[in-house]
Design an enzyme around this catalytic site. Structure first.
Site, mmCIF file in Angstrom:
data_model
loop_
_atom_site.group_PDB
_atom_site.id
_atom_site.type_symbol
_atom_site.label_atom_id
_atom_site.label_comp_id
_atom_site.label_asym_id
_atom_site.label_seq_id
_atom_site.Cartn_x
_atom_site.Cartn_y
_atom_site.Cartn_z
ATOM 1 C CD GLU A 175 41.150 50.267 39.725
ATOM 2 O OE1 GLU A 175 40.340 49.787 39.118
ATOM 3 O OE2 GLU A 175 42.321 49.533 40.032
ATOM 4 C CD GLU A 376 42.530 48.355 44.242
ATOM 5 O OE1 GLU A 376 42.739 47.312 43.481
ATOM 6 O OE2 GLU A 376 41.507 49.134 44.441
HETATM 7 C C1 BGP Z 1 40.953 46.942 40.711
HETATM 8 C C2 BGP Z 1 39.829 47.408 41.726
HETATM 9 C C3 BGP Z 1 39.370 46.448 42.514
HETATM 10 C C4 BGP Z 1 39.783 44.771 42.293
HETATM 11 C C5 BGP Z 1 41.181 44.872 41.707
HETATM 12 C C6 BGP Z 1 41.483 43.068 41.027
HETATM 13 O O1 BGP Z 1 40.855 47.287 39.660
HETATM 14 O O2 BGP Z 1 39.963 48.636 42.132
HETATM 15 O O3 BGP Z 1 37.830 46.665 43.115
HETATM 16 O O4 BGP Z 1 38.688 44.119 42.284
HETATM 17 O O5 BGP Z 1 41.188 45.639 40.698
HETATM 18 O O6 BGP Z 1 40.608 43.007 40.075
HETATM 19 P P1 BGP Z 1 39.822 41.899 39.965
HETATM 20 O O7 BGP Z 1 38.788 41.482 40.967
HETATM 21 O O8 BGP Z 1 39.150 41.759 38.540
HETATM 22 O O9 BGP Z 1 40.651 40.895 39.922
#
Ligand code: BGP
Length: 478
Positions: A175, A376
């Site tokens: 990201e 993701e």
């Molecule tokens: C993305 C990231 C991850 C992850 C995911 C979910 O932005 O790449 O590392 O954690 O989001 O976010 P969160 O864990 O804040 O729910």
């Protein structure tokens, strides 16, 4: 029509949220090791030194370090073709500035990759996922310092050579466009400005952020160039946090504002990484925001020479943009946005928008025409562990089903989609809040917000469902 026969089904994780063993076998402290836990309403804190008695959720996380065999076996049981994980930079170079790598750290990933290959699972490796050596923050204020480029390239040289026969798919920075948002300061750039304490409200100096991003672009391009020259078997990708936004109304002011938002938060980074040059709109943006990017001779050539082979992104939600300052706000991934009256949101305020994924895939493919991968996607939710050990997460199945349906639509629209790795395929620590309660996995881990828990693994209902999805190449989503 439908998903290609070699479609890469799998799941995604990141070292900083999953591995634990934060100080084992020579690992150094990373930026994420300095973050405390928080909640949806109580921001996590960034501490400059370790505080006795404070909980740092990344320290143990869900302990992949000591459970990798068990976990990879479970992934194999679901039929994973690919497993996205990241290498913790601090296992290889504990402060980021050493000249020789830490052998014990390298040996750990050898074992992990061997375990994957035992089951025919292809690793997809993020080189830096929301962590970097805290030593680099202390020495250079993270990526604000140009010195990080050489440190990163040295790290890449070592891991490319070591794992050249074990890893084919690489993503340089997770990201990377988080650096266009204030929360990205410490999260993604390791920048810790004087006065910052809260993770969600950091002291922000846009000049440093955009300069830091420039350094990451150069570092990424150098790594990609090195890979292409020395390891032709490698496939190198970028990784964007795609936050699709819609104009709130058809008021042309909303349309233009949304275009600007989409450009800076979503397209700016990938235009550089895919096309190899800064986009035409960058100059005006820099000027209007008093940003002056310092470049060294050769930087622009490097960007041109180090363009990626495939485009990957995370997609969880969408939001709206309006010029009306009174419009109602909602939370979201890394940045907040406006409420969309047509969508429902998760318990953390992330607006669920499966059709937005089809739209997004088409927009990206129209722009770049290179293979795409959704690395993701998923629903962060509170799961209930029943007394008999079962977890009934039908809400997660619904979310994933609807998104896979829309991916299939996009494939039929003509998008070249390589694969899909839902986030947090096994429960891990939340990046934004540091919580355990915000779970994404097909596999439940007995670990709780107060740091307790046996770390035992249990299959959720979604486990069997996803197994069937993979077995039928996405045909049976029932
Ligand atoms: C993305 C990231 C991850 C992850 C995911 C979910 O932005 O790449 O590392 O954690 O989001 O976010 P969160 O864990 O804040 O729910």
């Amino acid at each position: 029509m439908g998903f290609r026969p070699d479609f890469l089904w799998g799941g995604a994780t990141a070292a900083n949220q999953y591995e634990g063993a934060w100080d084992v076998d020579g690992k150094g402290p990373s930026t994420s090791d300095m973050c405390t836990n928080g909640t949806h309403t109580q921001p996590k804190r960034i501490t400059r030194e370790f505080e006795e008695g404070t909980l740092y959720p990344s320290r143990e996380a869900t302990d992949f370090y000591h459970h990798y065999k068990e976990d990879i076996k479970l992934f194999a049981e679901m039929g994973f073709k690919v497993f996205r994980l990241s290498i913790a930079w601090t296992r290889i170079f504990p402060t980021g500035m050493e000249t020789e790598p830490n052998e014990a750290g390298l040996a750990f990933y050898d074992k992990v990759f061997d375990e994957c290959h035992k089951y025919g699972i292809e690793p997809l490796v993020t080189i830096s996922h929301y962590e970097m050596p805290y030593g680099l923050t202390k020495a250079y204020n993270g990526w604000a310092g140009r010195e990080c480029i050489d440190c990163f390239v040295r790290y890449c040289e070592v891991i490319f050579e070591r794992y050249k026969d074990k890893v084919k798919y690489w993503l340089t920075f997770n990201e990377i466009n988080a650096g266009t948002m204030p929360m990205g300061n410490f999260l993604s750039l390791g920048i810790l400005n004087e006065g910052t304490t809260d993770f969600t409200n950091q002291v922000d100096i846009p000049q440093l952020r955009y300069q830091g991003l420039h350094h990451q672009f150069v570092a990424s391009a150098k790594a990609v160039k090195l890979a292409h020259e020395k390891y032709p078997q490698f496939k190198m990708g970028n990784m964007i946090c795609f936050i699709t936004s819609y104009p709130y109304t058809c008021n042309p002011d909303d349309i233009v504002l949304n275009q600007q938002q989409m450009r800076i938060s979503n397209w700016y980074c990938s235009d550089v990484m895919v096309r190899g040059e800064y986009p035409s709109y960058a100059k005006r943006f820099w000027k209007e925001n008093n940003i002056e990017i310092k470049m060294e001779p050769g930087d622009l050539e490097i960007l041109k020479e180090g363009t990626v082979d495939f485009y990957t992104f995370s997609y969880y939600m969408s939001n709206c943009i309006s010029c009306d300052p009174t419009a109602e706000k909602t939370d979201g991934n890394i940045a907040s946005g406006l409420k969309n009256p047509y969508l429902k949101a998760s318990d953390w305020g992330w607006q669920i928008d499966p059709k937005g994924l089809r739209y997004t895939l088409n927009e990206i493919y129209d722009r770049y025409q290179i293979p795409l991968m959704v690395v993701e996607n998923g629903l962060g939710a509170r799961d209930v562990l029943e007394p008999d050990g079962s977890i009934h997460d039908s809400y997660r199945v619904d979310y994933l089903r609807q998104h896979i349906e829309q991916m299939r639509e996009a494939v039929e629209d003509g998008v070249d989609l390589m694969g899909y790795t839902p986030w947090g395929c096994i429960d891990l620590v939340s990046a934004s809040t540091g919580e355990m309660a915000k779970r994404y996995g097909f596999i439940y881990v007995e670990k709780y917000d107060d740091g307790t828990g046996s770390l035992a693994r249990r299959k959720k209902d979604s486990f069997e469902w996803y197994k069937k999805v993979i077995a039928t190449n996405g045909e049976d989503l029932a």
